[in-house]
Design a protein around this motif. Structure first.
Motif, short mmCIF file in Angstrom:
data_model
loop_
_atom_site.label_atom_id
_atom_site.label_comp_id
_atom_site.label_asym_id
_atom_site.label_seq_id
_atom_site.Cartn_x
_atom_site.Cartn_y
_atom_site.Cartn_z
N LYS A 3 0.86 -1.18 0.00
CA LYS A 3 0.00 0.00 0.00
C LYS A 3 0.90 1.23 0.00
CE LYS A 3 -3.64 2.43 2.54
NZ LYS A 3 -4.49 2.44 3.75
N ASN A 4 0.94 1.90 -1.15
CA ASN A 4 1.78 3.09 -1.32
C ASN A 4 3.24 2.80 -1.00
OD1 ASN A 4 -0.45 4.71 -2.06
ND2 ASN A 4 -0.93 5.11 0.09
N VAL A 38 0.15 -7.36 -4.55
CA VAL A 38 -1.27 -7.06 -4.33
C VAL A 38 -1.37 -5.61 -3.88
CG1 VAL A 38 -3.40 -7.74 -3.19
CG2 VAL A 38 -1.65 -9.46 -3.66
N ASP A 39 -1.82 -4.76 -4.77
CA ASP A 39 -1.92 -3.33 -4.53
C ASP A 39 -3.18 -3.05 -3.72
OD1 ASP A 39 -2.15 -0.59 -4.64
OD2 ASP A 39 -2.67 -0.53 -6.77
N ASP A 40 -3.00 -2.73 -2.45
CA ASP A 40 -4.12 -2.55 -1.53
C ASP A 40 -4.62 -1.10 -1.57
OD1 ASP A 40 -6.01 -3.24 0.43
OD2 ASP A 40 -4.66 -2.64 2.05
N GLY A 41 -5.15 -0.71 -2.71
CA GLY A 41 -5.73 0.63 -2.83
C GLY A 41 -4.69 1.74 -2.83
N SER A 42 -3.53 1.50 -3.40
CA SER A 42 -2.47 2.51 -3.40
C SER A 42 -2.86 3.71 -4.26
CB SER A 42 -1.17 1.92 -3.94
OG SER A 42 -0.70 0.87 -3.12
N ARG A 95 1.29 0.42 -9.47
CA ARG A 95 0.97 -0.36 -10.67
C ARG A 95 2.00 -0.14 -11.78
NH1 ARG A 95 -5.41 0.92 -11.07
NH2 ARG A 95 -4.71 2.68 -9.80
N GLY A 96 2.44 1.10 -11.93
CA GLY A 96 3.44 1.40 -12.95
C GLY A 96 4.77 0.73 -12.66
N ILE A 97 5.17 0.73 -11.40
CA ILE A 97 6.41 0.07 -11.00
C ILE A 97 6.34 -1.42 -11.29
CG2 ILE A 97 7.86 -0.53 -9.03
CD1 ILE A 97 8.18 2.35 -9.88
N SER A 147 -4.78 -5.14 -8.28
CA SER A 147 -5.14 -3.87 -7.66
C SER A 147 -6.54 -3.91 -7.07
CB SER A 147 -5.04 -2.73 -8.69
OG SER A 147 -3.71 -2.56 -9.11
N SER A 148 -6.67 -3.30 -5.90
CA SER A 148 -7.97 -3.15 -5.25
C SER A 148 -8.42 -1.70 -5.41
CB SER A 148 -7.89 -3.50 -3.76
OG SER A 148 -7.47 -4.84 -3.58
N PRO A 149 -9.71 -1.45 -5.60
CA PRO A 149 -10.19 -0.08 -5.77
C PRO A 149 -10.10 0.75 -4.49
CG PRO A 149 -12.03 -1.61 -5.65
CD PRO A 149 -10.80 -2.44 -5.72
N TYR A 150 -9.99 0.08 -3.36
CA TYR A 150 -9.82 0.76 -2.07
C TYR A 150 -9.08 -0.18 -1.13
CZ TYR A 150 -13.92 -2.12 -1.02
OH TYR A 150 -14.78 -3.18 -0.88
#
Length: 284
Positions: free
Chosen positions: A11-12, A36-40, A45-47, A57-60
């Motif tokens: 996350k971020n 697993v992108d936890d709403g970042s 995603r680009g990285i 990716s999660s929307p939130y």
């Protein structure tokens, strides 16, 4: 080697991932790497795209545990490695975890030493958790809350439904493996300082971690928690009765209430023990 899946909840954590993902790919070129992108809200995603790894990716934000569950469901490997995306865990240690896993273990946890703890408060809290888990399981627990671990995928998936969406997935999974008699081992590691700011809030998460202490007991053997509590109520009732009998020559409502509480707490523990047994039941 069986196909390896490396799962990183993030996350971020874009700055840390930018340095971590190329190292992971270089050390384990054939591994399936899932972030697993936890709403970042950063460029996570680009990285991932530039590093050639899968990004879910999660929307939130749903929580660290939710990210772990989503990654485990999507992974195709027979062996999972979970590690944080904040740069604390060294990719070079993965080989050591896998080597230990190959010695007939089902879970191997990277155990941090005191110098790797994120502050004195966190270190003391983790020491308390380790002591309690060791007492409950009867096995040495060197690091109950470490997020760096290697597991056999089929065993881990048995307990996905038990994992919380928050930060205590390591606690839950470790106790579940012990309860189910799946061998667990520890490998000492050095954890670096995380890149960026921690998502853990001392006050809010301090109260939540306090609940983890009770969860540790109820996950493994509820009677080990409820029987002593029942005994305390019973002894308090007896002490109160002796005091009031000596001074007033009678039995008071206080003693009766404490004895009743002792029976109720014991029965709750008994029911909890049966529920726990059903939770870990494996159909043939």
């Amino acid at each position: 080697m069986n196909r390896l899946s490396i799962i990183l909840p993030a996350k971020n954590e874009a700055p840390a991932l930018a340095a971590l993902l190329p190292r992971l790919r270089a050390i384990h070129p054939d591994a399936e790497i899932i972030v697993v992108d936890d709403g970042s809200t950063d460029d996570t995603r680009g990285i991932c795209q530039s590093s050639g790894v899968t990004c879910l990716s999660s929307p939130y934000s749903m929580g660290n545990g939710a990210a772990i569950k989503r990654g485990a469901r999507a992974a195709t490997g027979e062996l999972f490695v979970f590690m944080d995306g904040d740069g604390q865990h060294d990719p070079a240690d993965i080989a050591r975890l896998l080597e230990k896993l190959g010695q007939d273990y089902d879970m191997v946890v990277g155990a941090r030493d005191w110098s790797s703890q994120a502050g004195v408060g966190r270190g003391l809290a983790n020491t308390l958790y380790n002591w309690l888990a060791t007492h409950m399981t009867g096995h040495p627990v060197q690091d109950l809350t470490s997020g760096f671990r290697a597991v056999r995928a089929d065993k881990f998936r048995e307990f996905i439904h038990l994992l919380p969406n928050g930060f205590s997935y390591p606690t839950t999974s470790t106790m579940a493996f012990f309860r189910s008699a799946y061998p667990v081992a520890y490998v000492p590691i050095k954890a670096a300082q995380r890149v960026g700011k921690s998502h853990i809030k001392p006050v809010r998460d301090g109260l939540r971690f306090l609940l983890i202490i009770f969860k540790i007991a109820t996950l493994y053997s509820p009677l080990k928690l409820f029987v002593p509590a029942s005994g305390v109520f019973f002894l308090l009732g007896c002490a109160n009765y002796v005091w009031t009998f000596v001074h007033s020559g009678r039995l008071t409502n206080g003693s009766t209430l404490m004895w009743s509480a002792a029976v109720i707490v014991f029965l709750i523990g008994l029911v909890s023990e049966q529920i726990t047994a059903l939770t870990y039941r494996r159909d043939a």
